[in-house]
Design a protein around this motif. Structure first.
Motif, PDB file in Angstrom:
ATOM      1  N   LEU A  63      62.552  46.124  14.759  1.00 27.94           N
ATOM      2  CA  LEU A  63      61.702  44.940  14.871  1.00 27.94           C
ATOM      3  C   LEU A  63      61.880  44.276  16.232  1.00 27.94           C
ATOM      4  O   LEU A  63      62.972  44.290  16.796  1.00 27.94           O
ATOM      5  N   THR A  64      60.809  43.667  16.722  1.00 28.20           N
ATOM      6  CA  THR A  64      60.902  42.875  17.940  1.00 28.20           C
ATOM      7  C   THR A  64      61.437  41.498  17.570  1.00 28.20           C
ATOM      8  O   THR A  64      61.515  41.135  16.386  1.00 28.20           O
ATOM      9  N   ALA A  65      61.773  40.722  18.568  1.00 25.92           N
ATOM     10  CA  ALA A  65      62.283  39.364  18.317  1.00 25.92           C
ATOM     11  C   ALA A  65      61.224  38.507  17.632  1.00 25.92           C
ATOM     12  O   ALA A  65      61.536  37.717  16.727  1.00 25.92           O
ATOM     13  N   ALA A  66      59.969  38.665  18.034  1.00 27.71           N
ATOM     14  CA  ALA A  66      58.889  37.889  17.420  1.00 27.71           C
ATOM     15  C   ALA A  66      58.692  38.287  15.958  1.00 27.71           C
ATOM     16  O   ALA A  66      58.451  37.431  15.100  1.00 27.71           O
ATOM     17  N   ASP A  67      58.790  39.587  15.682  1.00 26.90           N
ATOM     18  CA  ASP A  67      58.661  40.056  14.303  1.00 26.90           C
ATOM     19  C   ASP A  67      59.795  39.519  13.439  1.00 26.90           C
ATOM     20  O   ASP A  67      59.574  39.074  12.311  1.00 26.90           O
ATOM     21  N   ARG A  68      61.015  39.551  13.971  1.00 24.85           N
ATOM     22  CA  ARG A  68      62.162  39.024  13.220  1.00 24.85           C
ATOM     23  C   ARG A  68      61.965  37.544  12.910  1.00 24.85           C
ATOM     24  O   ARG A  68      62.216  37.090  11.799  1.00 24.85           O
ATOM     25  N   ILE A 109      54.210  44.469  10.666  1.00 29.27           N
ATOM     26  CA  ILE A 109      54.980  43.802   9.615  1.00 29.27           C
ATOM     27  C   ILE A 109      54.079  43.165   8.562  1.00 29.27           C
ATOM     28  O   ILE A 109      54.418  43.142   7.387  1.00 29.27           O
ATOM     29  N   TRP A 110      52.930  42.655   8.959  1.00 35.67           N
ATOM     30  CA  TRP A 110      52.053  41.974   8.008  1.00 35.67           C
ATOM     31  C   TRP A 110      51.416  42.967   7.045  1.00 35.67           C
ATOM     32  O   TRP A 110      51.219  42.645   5.876  1.00 35.67           O
ATOM     33  N   ALA A 111      51.096  44.156   7.532  1.00 32.93           N
ATOM     34  CA  ALA A 111      50.570  45.184   6.631  1.00 32.93           C
ATOM     35  C   ALA A 111      51.666  45.700   5.706  1.00 32.93           C
ATOM     36  O   ALA A 111      51.388  46.154   4.601  1.00 32.93           O
ATOM     37  N   THR A 112      52.906  45.621   6.149  1.00 32.52           N
ATOM     38  CA  THR A 112      54.017  46.098   5.330  1.00 32.52           C
ATOM     39  C   THR A 112      54.371  45.102   4.233  1.00 32.52           C
ATOM     40  O   THR A 112      54.569  45.491   3.084  1.00 32.52           O
ATOM     41  N   VAL A 113      54.458  43.822   4.551  1.00 33.23           N
ATOM     42  CA  VAL A 113      54.892  42.844   3.553  1.00 33.23           C
ATOM     43  C   VAL A 113      53.744  42.333   2.691  1.00 33.23           C
ATOM     44  O   VAL A 113      53.977  41.829   1.597  1.00 33.23           O
TER      45      VAL A 113
END
Length: 99
Positions: free
Chosen positions: A11-16, A80-84
């Motif tokens: 994950l990138t910092a923004a994703d985290r 991440i949004w498609a994953t969660v």
């Protein structure tokens, strides 16, 4: 479980930051929060990841859930949004009787 070796989650910092916000603030569905917690636990960008059994016990999910979330993260190319989020159905399961 080979999910960490086969499909590493980076994950990138923004994703985290976005996933931490999902897990700590606002009102979100429980499944979304659970998947976000799994992604944060499987993240390899912060260093060594705990064994799957430890992560599963800590989060209260099965090893299969960890594998499926890692697989979906890989299938969505790291989105991440498609994953969660929920998967949207492409078409209704039964055709409409009204034409």
């Amino acid at each position: 479980m080979p999910s960490q070796k086969k499909r590493p989650v980076t994950l990138t910092a923004a994703d985290r930051e976005a996933l931490v916000r999902v897990t700590t603030t606002g009102v979100h569905p429980a499944s979304m929060i659970r998947r976000a917690q799994v992604l944060l636990a499987l993240d390899t960008s912060t260093g060594e990841v705990d064994p799957v059994e430890v992560i599963a016990a800590r989060l209260g999910v099965s090893g299969e859930t960890l594998r499926l979330v890692a697989k979906r993260f890989a299938e969505t190319s790291g989105d991440i949004w498609a994953t969660v989020g929920r998967r949207q159905r492409e078409q209704p399961p039964v055709p409409s009787p009204v034409t």
